[in-house]
Design a protein around this motif. Structure first.
Motif, PDB file in Angstrom:
ATOM      1  N   LEU A 126      -7.864  -3.812   7.763  1.00 50.71           N
ATOM      2  CA  LEU A 126      -6.498  -3.395   8.587  1.00 50.71           C
ATOM      3  C   LEU A 126      -5.478  -2.563   7.704  1.00 50.71           C
ATOM      4  O   LEU A 126      -5.049  -1.445   8.106  1.00 50.71           O
ATOM      5  N   VAL A 127      -5.382  -3.088   6.374  1.00 44.87           N
ATOM      6  CA  VAL A 127      -4.400  -2.485   5.281  1.00 44.87           C
ATOM      7  C   VAL A 127      -5.044  -1.086   4.957  1.00 44.87           C
ATOM      8  O   VAL A 127      -4.067   0.081   4.989  1.00 44.87           O
ATOM      9  N   LEU A 128      -6.503  -1.029   4.764  1.00 46.31           N
ATOM     10  CA  LEU A 128      -7.026   0.413   4.497  1.00 46.31           C
ATOM     11  C   LEU A 128      -6.734   1.309   5.669  1.00 46.31           C
ATOM     12  O   LEU A 128      -6.517   2.584   5.338  1.00 46.31           O
ATOM     13  N   LEU A 129      -7.054   0.815   6.749  1.00 46.94           N
ATOM     14  CA  LEU A 129      -6.911   1.803   8.106  1.00 46.94           C
ATOM     15  C   LEU A 129      -5.301   2.312   8.046  1.00 46.94           C
ATOM     16  O   LEU A 129      -5.070   3.684   8.593  1.00 46.94           O
ATOM     17  N   ILE A 130      -4.476   1.398   7.876  1.00 47.70           N
ATOM     18  CA  ILE A 130      -3.007   1.971   7.962  1.00 47.70           C
ATOM     19  C   ILE A 130      -2.692   2.668   6.889  1.00 47.70           C
ATOM     20  O   ILE A 130      -1.919   3.654   7.103  1.00 47.70           O
ATOM     21  N   VAL A 131      -3.064   2.274   5.624  1.00 47.02           N
ATOM     22  CA  VAL A 131      -2.658   3.169   4.696  1.00 47.02           C
ATOM     23  C   VAL A 131      -3.397   4.473   4.691  1.00 47.02           C
ATOM     24  O   VAL A 131      -2.611   5.585   4.429  1.00 47.02           O
ATOM     25  N   GLY A 132      -4.637   4.493   5.064  1.00 46.38           N
ATOM     26  CA  GLY A 132      -5.221   5.845   5.171  1.00 46.38           C
ATOM     27  C   GLY A 132      -4.782   6.705   6.399  1.00 46.38           C
ATOM     28  O   GLY A 132      -4.590   7.754   6.182  1.00 46.38           O
ATOM     29  N   GLY A 133      -4.413   6.145   7.498  1.00 44.34           N
ATOM     30  CA  GLY A 133      -3.794   6.936   8.451  1.00 44.34           C
ATOM     31  C   GLY A 133      -2.418   7.629   7.920  1.00 44.34           C
ATOM     32  O   GLY A 133      -2.260   8.436   8.519  1.00 44.34           O
ATOM     33  N   LEU A 135      -1.548   8.346   4.878  1.00 47.42           N
ATOM     34  CA  LEU A 135      -1.991   9.269   4.005  1.00 47.42           C
ATOM     35  C   LEU A 135      -2.466  10.561   4.873  1.00 47.42           C
ATOM     36  O   LEU A 135      -2.137  11.648   4.463  1.00 47.42           O
ATOM     37  N   VAL A 136      -3.300  10.507   5.742  1.00 48.64           N
ATOM     38  CA  VAL A 136      -3.887  11.431   6.593  1.00 48.64           C
ATOM     39  C   VAL A 136      -2.695  12.232   7.306  1.00 48.64           C
ATOM     40  O   VAL A 136      -2.625  13.266   7.314  1.00 48.64           O
ATOM     41  N   GLY A 137      -1.613  11.671   7.839  1.00 45.29           N
ATOM     42  CA  GLY A 137      -0.610  12.047   8.532  1.00 45.29           C
ATOM     43  C   GLY A 137       0.516  12.746   7.525  1.00 45.29           C
ATOM     44  O   GLY A 137       0.843  13.901   7.799  1.00 45.29           O
TER      45      GLY A 137
END
Length: 185
Positions: A126-133, A135-137
């Motif tokens: 969940l943390v990886l998805l949030i941080v990745g999102g 960073l992508v944004g």
């Protein structure tokens, strides 16, 4: 009996993308998915607090329709055109992914470890998805557009910045998957 249709081959879908881009170029439009976030924020009144959001969002209604079309097309493709299919991965790739804990490699079209309901019960993912999102944004905003905007629209407009950004996207992806991703899993 459920009928499963195959995805369209590249020699049909590629020219359709090219035709779409020629039409957009002819109409003087630039395609990009990330610009829709700015449009949606402006529609919700963000222009009252930040000058970045002060623009005529109505001129971007066509691009919002592209997002709706992409969502509907994705739903149709995943539920009717490729239901039950999995990507044809190299056996070595499947072995490597399974060693990293991705047991759905080669069985499901998308890794259920990242996109299944169980993702909400694992804090690390969940943390990886949030941080990745985030960073992508941030990256899409910082680069002046996302991969679809630069790689499809920008390059077809012969913009050097888009070519450089696209090269950066690919280099970043290679670094991520070969150097950073193995450290995370």
């Amino acid at each position: 009996m459920e009928m499963i249709l195959s995805p369209w081959p590249w020699y049909l879908s590629g020219p359709l993308i090219a035709i779409t881009m020629f039409i957009l170029l002819y109409l003087g439009k630039n395609f990009g998915m990330s610009s829709n976030l700015r449009t949606i924020c402006t529609m919700c009144g963000a222009g009252k607090t930040a000058s970045f959001f002060k623009f005529d969002w109505r001129s971007q209604k066509w691009n919002l329709l592209m997002v709706v079309g992409a969502m509907i097309g994705g739903f149709i493709a995943s539920n009717y055109l490729g239901a039950g299919q999995s990507p044809d991965l190299n056996p070595k790739t499947i072995t490597q992914l399974e060693a990293m804990g991705i047991q759905s490699a080669g069985k499901d079209y998308i890794p259920t470890e990242f996109f299944g309901n169980e993702v909400f019960s694992e804090p690390k993912v969940l943390v990886l998805l949030i941080v990745g999102g985030l960073l992508v944004g941030f990256g899409a905003r910082y680069a002046g557009g996302c991969t679809s905007g630069h790689s499809i629209s920008g390059i077809s407009n012969l913009q050097l910045e888009s070519l450089i950004a696209t090269i950066g996207f690919f280099v970043g992806g290679i670094i991520m998957i070969h150097l950073i991703f193995p450290l995370l899993f």
